[in-house]
Design an enzyme around this catalytic site. Structure first.
Site, mmCIF file in Angstrom:
data_model
loop_
_atom_site.group_PDB
_atom_site.id
_atom_site.type_symbol
_atom_site.label_atom_id
_atom_site.label_comp_id
_atom_site.label_asym_id
_atom_site.label_seq_id
_atom_site.Cartn_x
_atom_site.Cartn_y
_atom_site.Cartn_z
ATOM 1 N N GLY A 294 0.869 -1.396 -0.373
ATOM 2 C CA GLY A 294 0.067 -0.025 -0.092
ATOM 3 C C GLY A 294 0.973 1.305 0.094
ATOM 4 C CB THR B 54 -8.329 5.587 9.919
ATOM 5 O OG1 THR B 54 -7.864 5.331 8.666
ATOM 6 C CG2 THR B 54 -6.999 6.461 10.173
ATOM 7 C CG HIS C 293 -6.505 12.586 4.051
ATOM 8 N ND1 HIS C 293 -7.353 13.050 4.942
ATOM 9 C CD2 HIS C 293 -6.008 11.827 4.764
ATOM 10 C CE1 HIS C 293 -6.983 13.331 5.984
ATOM 11 N NE2 HIS C 293 -5.556 12.258 5.713
ATOM 12 C CG HIS C 294 -5.110 10.000 -0.301
ATOM 13 N ND1 HIS C 294 -5.691 8.852 -0.822
ATOM 14 C CD2 HIS C 294 -4.394 9.940 0.774
ATOM 15 C CE1 HIS C 294 -5.082 8.406 0.143
ATOM 16 N NE2 HIS C 294 -4.641 8.968 1.018
ATOM 17 C CE LYS D 94 -8.752 9.225 5.506
ATOM 18 N NZ LYS D 94 -7.680 8.472 6.327
ATOM 19 N N GLY E 9 -8.917 9.595 10.700
ATOM 20 C CA GLY E 9 -8.460 9.065 11.911
ATOM 21 C C GLY E 9 -7.805 9.571 12.465
ATOM 22 C CB THR E 10 -5.423 12.970 12.166
ATOM 23 O OG1 THR E 10 -4.996 11.929 11.691
ATOM 24 C CG2 THR E 10 -4.347 13.725 12.692
HETATM 25 N N1 LIG Z 1 -1.754 6.531 11.584
HETATM 26 C C1 LIG Z 1 -0.948 6.838 10.386
HETATM 27 O O1 LIG Z 1 -0.530 8.186 10.453
HETATM 28 C C2 LIG Z 1 -1.457 6.921 8.660
HETATM 29 C C3 LIG Z 1 -2.456 5.570 8.808
HETATM 30 N N2 LIG Z 1 -3.222 5.041 7.552
HETATM 31 C C4 LIG Z 1 -3.697 4.543 7.361
HETATM 32 O O2 LIG Z 1 -3.326 3.322 6.725
HETATM 33 C C5 LIG Z 1 -4.799 2.695 5.597
HETATM 34 C C6 LIG Z 1 -3.653 2.432 4.655
HETATM 35 O O3 LIG Z 1 -3.440 3.506 4.182
HETATM 36 P P1 LIG Z 1 -2.806 3.454 3.143
HETATM 37 O O4 LIG Z 1 -1.530 3.112 2.155
HETATM 38 O O5 LIG Z 1 -2.929 4.404 1.848
HETATM 39 O O6 LIG Z 1 -3.939 2.907 1.666
HETATM 40 P P2 LIG Z 1 -3.596 1.418 0.114
HETATM 41 O O7 LIG Z 1 -4.798 1.108 -0.247
HETATM 42 O O8 LIG Z 1 -2.848 2.412 -0.822
HETATM 43 O O9 LIG Z 1 -2.654 0.428 0.731
HETATM 44 C C7 LIG Z 1 -3.257 -0.485 2.057
HETATM 45 C C8 LIG Z 1 -3.156 -1.643 1.793
HETATM 46 O O10 LIG Z 1 -3.507 -3.136 1.949
HETATM 47 C C9 LIG Z 1 -3.836 -4.163 1.807
HETATM 48 N N3 LIG Z 1 -4.943 -5.418 2.208
HETATM 49 C C10 LIG Z 1 -5.774 -4.788 2.658
HETATM 50 N N4 LIG Z 1 -6.284 -6.061 3.291
HETATM 51 C C11 LIG Z 1 -5.215 -6.369 3.690
HETATM 52 C C12 LIG Z 1 -5.032 -7.772 4.834
HETATM 53 N N5 LIG Z 1 -5.905 -7.805 4.888
HETATM 54 N N6 LIG Z 1 -4.067 -8.044 4.500
HETATM 55 C C13 LIG Z 1 -3.475 -7.874 3.628
HETATM 56 N N7 LIG Z 1 -3.294 -6.812 2.851
HETATM 57 C C14 LIG Z 1 -4.126 -5.995 3.007
HETATM 58 C C15 LIG Z 1 -3.979 -3.715 0.244
HETATM 59 O O11 LIG Z 1 -4.501 -4.339 -1.233
HETATM 60 P P3 LIG Z 1 -5.284 -4.143 -1.667
HETATM 61 O O12 LIG Z 1 -4.936 -2.929 -2.525
HETATM 62 O O13 LIG Z 1 -5.790 -5.308 -3.126
HETATM 63 O O14 LIG Z 1 -6.922 -3.506 -1.129
HETATM 64 C C16 LIG Z 1 -3.178 -2.563 -0.010
HETATM 65 O O15 LIG Z 1 -2.066 -2.927 -0.763
HETATM 66 C C17 LIG Z 1 -5.319 3.655 5.964
HETATM 67 O O16 LIG Z 1 -6.761 3.200 7.009
HETATM 68 C C18 LIG Z 1 -4.696 4.963 7.020
HETATM 69 O O17 LIG Z 1 -6.542 6.483 6.478
HETATM 70 C C19 LIG Z 1 -2.650 6.223 6.158
HETATM 71 C C20 LIG Z 1 -1.584 7.050 5.992
HETATM 72 C C21 LIG Z 1 -0.753 7.736 7.549
HETATM 73 O O1 LIG Z 2 -5.270 8.061 4.599
HETATM 74 C C1 LIG Z 2 -4.423 8.660 4.773
HETATM 75 O O2 LIG Z 2 -3.272 9.229 4.088
HETATM 76 C C2 LIG Z 2 -4.327 9.360 6.354
HETATM 77 N N1 LIG Z 2 -4.882 8.454 7.032
HETATM 78 C C3 LIG Z 2 -4.858 8.576 8.751
HETATM 79 C C4 LIG Z 2 -5.654 9.552 8.743
HETATM 80 O O3 LIG Z 2 -7.363 8.672 8.646
HETATM 81 O O4 LIG Z 2 -6.177 10.563 9.907
HETATM 82 C C5 LIG Z 2 -3.503 9.535 8.851
HETATM 83 C C6 LIG Z 2 -3.294 10.459 8.189
HETATM 84 O O5 LIG Z 2 -4.325 11.818 7.693
HETATM 85 C C7 LIG Z 2 -3.085 10.132 6.595
#
Ligand SMILES: NC(=O)C1=CN([C@@H]2O[C@H](COP(=O)(O)OP(=O)(O)OC[C@H]3O[C@@H](n4cnc5c(N)ncnc54)[C@H](OP(=O)(O)O)[C@@H]3O)[C@@H](O)[C@H]2O)C=CC1
Ligand SMILES: O=C(O)C1=N[C@H](C(=O)O)C[C@H](O)C1
Length: 250
Positions: free
Chosen positions: A13, A80, A135-136, A139, A145-146
């Site tokens: 991801g 989140t 956000h992008h 999402k 969540g923030t």
């Molecule tokens: N707390 C923080 O600071 C941050 C939190 N986030 C959060 O992180 C999460 C992911 O964000 P983001 O990377 O943008 O999302 P993406 O969709 O880019 O990535 C998520 C990845 O997880 C995979 N996935 C889904 N279900 C499973 C599973 N059961 N097992 C293994 N892999 C799985 C997806 O596969 P597939 O493509 O096949 O669906 C995808 O490759 C979101 O909830 C986002 O809000 C993001 C950035 C910062």
């Molecule tokens: O989905 C995201 O990209 C992000 N998710 C988190 C959130 O829901 O707050 C953290 C950050 O904003 C990036």
């Protein structure tokens, strides 16, 4: 000293792929598993994973965490979509596995954590408060969540200071125009190609406003927080909500 055995779930991801690189580059960690959708969670036990970094999707995180906690694998969670009900279920798994720790961080970036802290400090001094998160387009959850956490902290600070719930004077409007109501704080969510993760916390009172803005410009901003979380969670049993608990903020 032996290296911390770390797995990333959601490794392909946007944030997961960055986390894979960050763990690989950390001198005190070894990336022993990088799981994508469809990969077996049994890999985590087979590889002797100590900490799983969970960066998937609100629909996937509960199953992944249930497996980790019941197998004594610590969790660092960025995914989140947390609700009271979900937290209660996670806590029940942790109660049954008392040496296991889980960190849920609504945001791993230091600037975003500070935004929440500053918003919490400012909340008591202003009549009105609203949150705008941007956000992008990919999402899944809204509000972020923030933003949800920020609004909850503002609401709690207002209540502690004896401020009344904000009154909304709107009598005519389209549904959604005033945002989502998070504990009485309106939260507005924008989704726009080209953005990553941004937030403005707006405060207002007679004759003045205060805006606290944070911009995440690259996923690298989340990496120091993820690595810190992995190092600390192994010695912190139970649920820790918020990276600020692992930062020396005074
Ligand atoms: N707390 C923080 O600071 C941050 C939190 N986030 C959060 O992180 C999460 C992911 O964000 P983001 O990377 O943008 O999302 P993406 O969709 O880019 O990535 C998520 C990845 O997880 C995979 N996935 C889904 N279900 C499973 C599973 N059961 N097992 C293994 N892999 C799985 C997806 O596969 P597939 O493509 O096949 O669906 C995808 O490759 C979101 O909830 C986002 O809000 C993001 C950035 C910062
Ligand atoms: O989905 C995201 O990209 C992000 N998710 C988190 C959130 O829901 O707050 C953290 C950050 O904003 C990036």
């Amino acid at each position: 000293m032996s290296k911390l055995r770390v797995a990333v779930i959601g490794a392909q991801g946007r944030i997961g792929s960055e986390a894979v690189r960050a763990v690989e580059a950390a001198d005190d960690m070894e990336l022993v598993a990088a799981l994508g959708r469809g990969d077996s969670l049994e890999t985590l036990t087979e590889k002797g994973v100590q900490v799983a970094v969970e960066l998937t999707h609100p629909d996937s995180v509960m199953e992944n965490l249930q497996f980790c906690v019941t197998h004594g694998i610590h969790g660092v969670v960025g995914t989140t979509g947390w609700t009271e009900d979900r937290l209660a279920r996670l806590n029940s798994w942790l109660d049954a596995s008392p040496r296991t720790g889980v960190l849920i961080a609504p945001n791993f970036s230091i600037g975003a954590v500070l935004t929440m802290v500053f918003a919490q400090q400012a909340a008591r001094y202003f009549e009105s408060a609203e949150v705008v998160e941007l956000h992008h387009r990919g999402k899944a959850d809204a509000p972020s969540g923030t933003a949800t956490r920020t609004a909850q902290l503002i609401a709690a600070a207002r209540e502690e200071a004896g401020l009344p719930r904000q009154e909304d004077p709107t009598t005519h409007g389209l549904a959604g125009a005033r945002g989502a109501d998070v504990d009485g704080v309106p939260v507005h969510a924008v989704r726009l190609r080209g953005l990553l993760a941004h937030q403005e916390v707006l405060f207002g009172d007679t004759g003045e406003t205060l805006t606290i803005r944070h911009d995440s410009l690259h996923h690298s901003c989340f990496m120091p927080g993820i690595l810190l979380g992995a190092r600390r969670v192994v010695d912190t049993p139970g649920l820790t909500f918020g990276l600020e608990n692992f930062l020396d903020l005074g």
